[in-house]
Design a protein around this motif. Structure first.
Motif, mmCIF file in Angstrom:
data_model
loop_
_atom_site.group_PDB
_atom_site.id
_atom_site.type_symbol
_atom_site.label_atom_id
_atom_site.label_comp_id
_atom_site.label_asym_id
_atom_site.label_seq_id
_atom_site.Cartn_x
_atom_site.Cartn_y
_atom_site.Cartn_z
ATOM 1 N N LEU A 30 25.066 65.982 30.648
ATOM 2 C CA LEU A 30 26.417 65.850 31.173
ATOM 3 C C LEU A 30 26.528 64.708 32.177
ATOM 4 N N ASN A 31 25.446 64.467 32.907
ATOM 5 C CA ASN A 31 25.462 63.406 33.899
ATOM 6 C C ASN A 31 25.249 62.025 33.301
ATOM 7 N N ARG A 32 24.870 61.983 32.029
ATOM 8 C CA ARG A 32 24.655 60.703 31.377
ATOM 9 C C ARG A 32 25.982 60.006 31.094
ATOM 10 N N LYS A 33 25.914 58.685 30.942
ATOM 11 C CA LYS A 33 27.090 57.890 30.631
ATOM 12 C C LYS A 33 27.244 57.748 29.117
ATOM 13 N N ILE A 34 28.461 57.427 28.697
ATOM 14 C CA ILE A 34 28.722 57.130 27.293
ATOM 15 C C ILE A 34 28.108 55.774 26.949
ATOM 16 N N THR A 35 27.420 55.678 25.825
ATOM 17 C CA THR A 35 26.780 54.419 25.434
ATOM 18 C C THR A 35 27.761 53.469 24.764
ATOM 19 N N LYS A 36 28.668 54.024 23.945
ATOM 20 C CA LYS A 36 29.681 53.191 23.306
ATOM 21 C C LYS A 36 30.782 54.077 22.734
ATOM 22 N N ALA A 37 31.911 53.460 22.407
ATOM 23 C CA ALA A 37 33.027 54.168 21.773
ATOM 24 C C ALA A 37 33.196 53.633 20.352
ATOM 25 N N GLU A 38 33.540 54.530 19.436
ATOM 26 C CA GLU A 38 33.644 54.157 18.027
ATOM 27 C C GLU A 38 34.856 54.828 17.397
ATOM 28 N N VAL A 39 35.649 54.047 16.640
ATOM 29 C CA VAL A 39 36.829 54.566 15.951
ATOM 30 C C VAL A 39 36.631 54.400 14.456
ATOM 31 N N VAL A 40 36.777 55.483 13.698
ATOM 32 C CA VAL A 40 36.611 55.458 12.244
ATOM 33 C C VAL A 40 37.907 55.945 11.603
ATOM 34 N N PHE A 41 38.474 55.135 10.723
ATOM 35 C CA PHE A 41 39.684 55.518 9.999
ATOM 36 C C PHE A 41 39.309 56.138 8.652
ATOM 37 N N VAL A 42 39.971 57.216 8.294
ATOM 38 C CA VAL A 42 39.751 57.855 7.002
ATOM 39 C C VAL A 42 41.043 57.819 6.196
ATOM 40 N N LYS A 80 44.748 64.830 21.758
ATOM 41 C CA LYS A 80 46.202 64.901 21.925
ATOM 42 C C LYS A 80 46.779 63.529 22.258
ATOM 43 N N THR A 81 46.048 62.753 23.060
ATOM 44 C CA THR A 81 46.507 61.413 23.426
ATOM 45 C C THR A 81 46.575 60.511 22.200
ATOM 46 N N ILE A 82 45.527 60.551 21.367
ATOM 47 C CA ILE A 82 45.496 59.727 20.155
ATOM 48 C C ILE A 82 46.558 60.199 19.163
ATOM 49 N N ASP A 83 46.699 61.522 19.012
ATOM 50 C CA ASP A 83 47.681 62.078 18.061
ATOM 51 C C ASP A 83 49.118 61.751 18.463
ATOM 52 N N SER A 84 49.341 61.421 19.728
ATOM 53 C CA SER A 84 50.696 61.094 20.186
ATOM 54 C C SER A 84 51.122 59.697 19.749
ATOM 55 N N HIS A 85 50.181 58.899 19.249
ATOM 56 C CA HIS A 85 50.530 57.561 18.762
ATOM 57 C C HIS A 85 51.419 57.700 17.526
ATOM 58 N N PRO A 86 52.507 56.962 17.432
ATOM 59 C CA PRO A 86 53.462 57.144 16.328
ATOM 60 C C PRO A 86 52.910 56.827 14.941
ATOM 61 N N MET A 87 51.746 56.164 14.859
ATOM 62 C CA MET A 87 51.156 55.839 13.568
ATOM 63 C C MET A 87 50.049 56.820 13.159
ATOM 64 N N ILE A 88 49.672 57.709 14.072
ATOM 65 C CA ILE A 88 48.521 58.584 13.845
ATOM 66 C C ILE A 88 48.973 59.985 13.442
ATOM 67 N N ASP A 89 48.344 60.511 12.390
ATOM 68 C CA ASP A 89 48.634 61.866 11.932
ATOM 69 C C ASP A 89 47.721 62.875 12.626
ATOM 70 N N LYS A 90 46.417 62.602 12.619
ATOM 71 C CA LYS A 90 45.463 63.564 13.164
ATOM 72 C C LYS A 90 44.177 62.862 13.550
ATOM 73 N N SER A 91 43.530 63.338 14.607
ATOM 74 C CA SER A 91 42.252 62.767 15.030
ATOM 75 C C SER A 91 41.282 63.874 15.435
ATOM 76 N N VAL A 105 39.934 59.144 12.702
ATOM 77 C CA VAL A 105 41.389 59.064 12.755
ATOM 78 C C VAL A 105 41.998 59.000 11.352
ATOM 79 N N LYS A 106 43.025 59.804 11.130
ATOM 80 C CA LYS A 106 43.812 59.757 9.889
ATOM 81 C C LYS A 106 45.209 59.252 10.236
ATOM 82 N N GLN A 107 45.610 58.164 9.600
ATOM 83 C CA GLN A 107 46.941 57.617 9.843
ATOM 84 C C GLN A 107 48.006 58.422 9.113
#
Length: 240
Positions: A30-42, A80-91, A105-107
């Motif tokens: 829990l105390n470790r940092k995130i190494t990177k962020a990754e977004v995958v579209f399906v 919830k933040t990502i799903d609030s984007h008007p182009m996003i259906d579900k994440s 992410v599913k558009q």
């Protein structure tokens, strides 16, 4: 006098050690940092929203995801933040053992483009409004006329029927909503208009149209028609 059970003591010590190591490891992770962020579209390959835009939502607009500690993450909030984007259906957002913050992410799926009094937008598969994208233009039904809160569900059903049918999706390219609530359909390859009438008996009307089209397309007579009337569920009336 009862004899001391060393086997039970060893089992208890081992159990305690496992709990200690698990708690220690969990706290350390829990105390470790995130190494990177990754977004995958399906789903669809066409991107109506750029990865960069979703990535900013994922890391909450921070410049570097490596500054984010795992214990500071609220995965439900991020979804919830990502799903609030008007182009996003579900994440779906998760964190891997090696510290990768990942969003799958599913558009939204646009099935019609509405144009009314200079205002244009998509209708997605669920019947909701979807803004146009500067990244990609979807080849969907072009619809002119008024669609409001009273009739939007009926029209969404009509759009879905056309979108889900291989023949109709290829054959019907436009819809004109008439003042009385009826619709005219436009064919891709021929100049005749299709008077669909009110949005009742939708499946039967399309069944009649398919049967008519498959019959007349075999000869040159299809080019002679100016209007195909589908308003009556039992028959197709053609005007030359």
């Amino acid at each position: 006098m009862k004899r001391f059970n060393w086997a039970s003591l060893r089992l208890l010590l081992m159990f305690g050690m496992v709990i200690f190591l698990y708690s220690f490891t969990g706290k350390r992770n829990l105390n470790r940092k995130i190494t990177k962020a990754e977004v995958v579209f399906v789903g669809e390959n066409q991107l109506f929203v750029k990865q960069k835009a979703v990535n900013k939502l994922l890391i909450e607009n921070r410049a570097d995801p490596k500054t984010i500690a795992r214990d500071a993450l609220d995965l439900n909030k991020l979804e919830k933040t990502i799903d609030s984007h008007p182009m996003i259906d579900k994440s779906e957002v998760s964190v891997s053992v090696d510290g990768v913050l990942k969003a799958v992410v599913k558009q939204k799926t646009p099935i019609a483009r509405i144009s009314d009094e200079g205002v244009s937008f998509y209708i997605d598969y669920k019947g909701n409004k979807m803004p146009l994208s500067s990244n990609y233009t979807a080849r969907v039904l072009l619809v002119s006329g008024e669609i409001n809160d009273k009739n939007k569900e009926k029209f969404a059903k009509l759009f879905r029927v056309i979108y889900d049918d291989v023949f109709l999706k290829k054959n019907i390219i436009g819809i004109q909503v008439m003042p009385n609530g009826g619709v005219l359909l436009l064919n891709r390859n021929y100049n005749f208009k299709i008077d669909f009438g009110q949005l009742i008996n939708v499946e039967q009307k399309f069944k009649n149209y398919k049967a008519f089209f498959q019959k007349v397309v075999l000869d040159s007579s299809i080019t002679k028609y100016k209007k195909i009337d589908l308003r009556f569920a039992e028959q197709v009336v053609c005007t030359k």
